[in-house]
Design a protein around this motif. Sequence first.
Motif, short mmCIF file in Angstrom:
data_model
loop_
_atom_site.label_atom_id
_atom_site.label_comp_id
_atom_site.label_asym_id
_atom_site.label_seq_id
_atom_site.Cartn_x
_atom_site.Cartn_y
_atom_site.Cartn_z
N ALA A 1 0.86 -1.19 0.00
CA ALA A 1 0.00 0.00 0.00
C ALA A 1 0.89 1.23 0.00
CB ALA A 1 -0.89 -0.01 1.24
N GLN B 1 1.38 5.60 -0.56
CA GLN B 1 0.78 6.74 0.14
C GLN B 1 -0.66 6.96 -0.31
OE1 GLN B 1 2.71 10.54 -0.59
NE2 GLN B 1 1.66 11.46 1.14
N GLU C 1 -9.53 -0.79 4.64
CA GLU C 1 -8.86 -1.62 5.64
C GLU C 1 -9.59 -2.96 5.80
OE1 GLU C 1 -5.87 -0.99 8.80
OE2 GLU C 1 -7.26 0.65 8.69
N HIS D 1 2.64 -1.70 4.62
CA HIS D 1 2.21 -0.30 4.52
C HIS D 1 3.17 0.58 5.30
CE1 HIS D 1 0.46 -0.09 8.70
NE2 HIS D 1 0.61 -1.39 8.54
N GLU D 2 3.18 1.85 4.94
CA GLU D 2 3.91 2.85 5.72
C GLU D 2 2.89 3.76 6.38
OE1 GLU D 2 8.08 3.09 3.22
OE2 GLU D 2 6.54 4.54 2.75
N SER E 1 0.35 5.43 4.24
CA SER E 1 -0.72 4.66 3.59
C SER E 1 -2.01 4.79 4.39
CB SER E 1 -0.38 3.17 3.48
OG SER E 1 0.97 2.95 3.29
N LEU F 1 -3.15 3.09 6.96
CA LEU F 1 -3.75 1.81 7.36
C LEU F 1 -3.17 1.45 8.71
CD1 LEU F 1 -3.24 -0.15 4.01
CD2 LEU F 1 -5.40 0.78 4.85
N GLY G 1 3.95 -3.13 9.16
CA GLY G 1 4.12 -1.68 9.04
C GLY G 1 5.53 -1.16 9.26
N THR H 1 0.22 -3.80 -6.08
CA THR H 1 0.51 -2.47 -5.53
C THR H 1 -0.63 -1.52 -5.82
OG1 THR H 1 1.66 -1.84 -7.58
CG2 THR H 1 3.02 -2.69 -5.80
N LEU I 1 6.17 4.83 -2.04
CA LEU I 1 6.61 4.39 -0.71
C LEU I 1 7.97 5.04 -0.44
CD1 LEU I 1 5.05 1.31 -1.65
CD2 LEU I 1 5.22 1.48 0.81
#
Length: 563
Positions: A219, A221, A229, A245-246, A249, A251, A258, A282, A287
């Motif tokens: 995931a 940005q 979610e 995810h970051e 993202s 989430l 993460g 993706t 990211l």
Amino acid sequence: MISTKKHIQQLAALLLKRGITDLVISPGSRNSPMINTFSGIADFSCRTVVDERSAAYFALGLSLAKQKPVAIVCTSGTAALNYAPAVAEAFYQNIPLIVLTADRPDYWIDQAESQCIRQENIYQNFTKKGVSLPLGESEKELWFGARQINECLNIAISGTPGPIHINIPLEEPLHLLVESELPEVKVIELAGSSGSLSVNEIASLAETVSQSQKILILAGQMNPTPGLESALAGLVEKSGAVVMHEHLSNLSDPQFVGSIDALMASILEESPLNYHPDLLITFGGQLVSKSLKQFLRKNKPSQHWHLSPGGEHFDTYQSLTRVIRIDAKTLFESISEKVQPGDKNYLHRLKSKEDRVNQLRDEFVSNIEFCDMKAFELIGQCIPTNSVVHLGNSSPVRYALIHKRVEGASYYSNRGTAGIDGCMSTAVGFASQSDQLNTIILGDLSFFYDSNALWNKYIGANLRIIVIHNSGGNIFGMIKGPSDSPAYAEHFLTENTRKAEGLALAFGLDYLKAENENELSQALGKFYSPEQRQAALLEIFTDAEVNIRVFRELFKQAKINEK
Ligand SMILES: Cc1ncc(C[n+]2csc(CCOP(=O)(O)OP(=O)(O)O)c2C)c(N)n1
Ligand SMILES: [Mg+2]
């Protein structure tokens, strides 16, 4: 026999895979690699028309009659310009004309060389897309060329059809031939249209997911998206897919992974093949993690789907096989029901590795001296839940991603282009329309660069600015390259001794500062207390050398630990 020119071989192979076999050729010398290749392959049906203006119209008629894209091939110079009237006609009639113009290498343009004009984008106003292929034939240039061709062919036939232009610079020798098959090429398929998928497309995507052992969903940005979610969680539950995810993202499900950057650094050191995905999916924007890109470019998945309602062909990991023109939530909801239950081995392995990396980080951070990394931990503990966090580019965004997300917070950052020039202005604009508390954390250079963010009348009581004053651009000491340069201190780090206090006061903000852990804890208490009734700026002073040493040490330990 076909030409030895590899870009032309790839072009021919991709045209064939797309079923584009009708060509109208106009004679010339620069386009001889195309003439030799297309006429040397029986599957192509090649016609010859000398006058390029008429050839292009002829092709247009052919395309209309066959209801299929037709390609036109000419040499460089005014030959290409003579295609223009028919290209314009194709544009306004929505006809997928595939325009292939040979060109001279760019270093000969405008150099009194014959049959040389400025051909790049010459039909710009009348094509859906125009590209110039690279001249060189390195692995990277061939990948780039194939991606450009794939994208152009997809664009010509998708949505409202229309002409596309592929300009092809070619260098002498032009006439060498080989007896050989066309190379293996990767077709980037296009699925979905107008934001939805057909029943067959859903079934076929769900089948691929069911058959894949190691599915990695990345995931990028994105703004908080209601329902995404739970759609993702549903798929994870069923298929054992790993969602990475970051913070950007937006989430937060604990089943997802993460802590990408440190995790990837440790995987890269260990045995990446154990973690290498079969299917990569993706969506969203960029990211931040560099080690993730490194890992996936080295360990390419056999399939990579990018979800994009606009149909962008983002091949960030050099393995793109399908662009699905649909938003992530709709796709995951649609395929979840159809996916067969899969084993969760891959998910468990990555989750337990993440747990180990997080534990190492927590122990590491609790033992370090006062520095940027420590400051970020303390800040993260004090930012109120359900608030908005804006991350400045350079090291702040990287530090923030190392630590846990603030529960319930939404994260934003100017990662589209990663400039340091407008981080604070963007946050001020956001805060002016927000009824939540907004914190922007940014570096000292970024703060001074964008201090005019405060020069307006929209600064509200909900704004908190944290300046990490580490006396210059610390990021340049954290990454490899600049720190080894003799110009490091003077031209990369750029020592900064100016302080933010005067500016804060000039713009009517409350000013707080901290130079150690104790002062920071106290300042944060005040900064976020309900009594703080107007915008405030907190400046945190740290030592560049300590910051750089600590940052590098964390990644070193993450690697050693996993060896
Ligand atoms: C508009 C713009 N100019 C230059 C850069 C290159 N650049 C990236 S990070 C950086 C230094 C930023 O320093 P600072 O804001 O103090 O953050 P630190 O790394 O010290 O935490 C620079 C100049 C950029 N990203 N954007
Ligand atoms: Mg700095």
